[in-house]
Write a protein that holds these residues in place. Structure first.
Motif: not given
Ligand SMILES: [Zn+2]
Length: 277
Positions: A112-119, A193-195, A214-216
């Protein structure tokens, strides 16, 4: 098709991150300086067992986050605003193994995006096709990426994601979509939005839409209250996306599953759809 919630440990963040505070220019500072912590909240990843192969949405976090120096020491966010709790057996690879799913079974991974807790669990998927929204991938790279809060230097050396080629026709209120599966029962949609280039996944089973968000927003409650988080570079864009999700959920039965909502797992199990007034 079956969807499984995989909880890869927990995270504590500041209240000012979950519920953004103040005008745009000071929201990040309010996150760093905030004194009220929330959580621990779960770090969810999602596994879709599909006849075209297993699809993983986000990879969760790695236990390596507890190693000294794993995060850049000069990055104030990691120093002051986040606490991860992940054990090795909570990483997604170990949990997939328990379920009898091998890395070879996983055809596609969507971030959903590249933040550490997703990647953070990417290293478990060396044989999968990994898809990222390319503007987000570029935003995460290099020293500027580290300033932006990513850890590009922790990505596996083989990591070279595929870009998503979107259909601009839109899907419901969402501007762009991409069919992951041939019959379109699993789709990527754009949820900025979140990113700026955040994406979400909608998996449809028996006319129920499972919205892997993800983090919407950090919770369903914050979605319903139209609250932008404290790290979104453009809070208005985050609220536009929240409105789009609410509009979608008012038209179609939708189970809303953000990555850090303590109730996402139970909503998936009970197929609890969002009620929008
Ligand atoms: Zn995030």
């Amino acid at each position: 098709m079956r969807i499984h919630a995989i909880q890869t440990g927990t995270v504590e963040v500041k209240k000012n991150q979950v519920i953004g505070k103040g005008p745009k220019a000071v929201r990040l500072i309010n996150v760093l300086l905030g004194t009220t912590w929330l959580g621990p909240v779960p770090i969810y990843a999602w596994v879709i067992e599909h006849k075209e192969g297993v699809i993983v949405v986000d990879t969760g976090e790695t236990a390596r986050t507890s190693e000294p120096g794993y995060f850049p020491r000069w990055q104030p966010y990691y120093k002051f605003a986040v606490r991860f709790h992940v054990k090795p057996e909570q990483e997604i690879g170990a949990q997939l193994k328990q379920m009898g799913i091998t890395p070879k079974d996983v055809r596609k991974v969507i971030l959903t995006h590249m933040h550490t807790d997703h990647a953070g669990g990417l290293h478990h998927f060396p044989e999968s096709q990994i898809y990222v929204n390319m503007p987000e991938y570029k935003r995460s790279l290099g020293f500027q990426g580290q300033i932006n809060g990513y850890v590009p230097h922790r990505a596996p050396t083989w990591f070279s994601p595929n870009s998503i080629v979107f259909d601009d026709k839109g899907f419901g209120p969402f501007q762009k979509f991409w069919d992951i599966t041939s019959n379109g029962d699993v789709k990527v949609i754009t949820t900025e939005g979140h990113i700026p280039a955040h994406i979400s996944v909608i998996a449809t089973i028996d006319d129920v839409h499972y919205f892997l968000a993800g983090d919407t927003s950090y919770s369903e409650e914050n979605l319903l209250q139209k609250i932008a988080d404290g790290v979104s570079p453009d809070p208005n864009q985050a609220i536009d996306t929240i409105r789009n999700i609410l509009s979608f959920a008012s038209q179609y039965p939708t189970v809303y599953l953000p990555s850090h909502d303590t109730r996402s797992g139970i909503r998936l199990k009970n197929k609890t759809t969002l009620s929008v007034n």
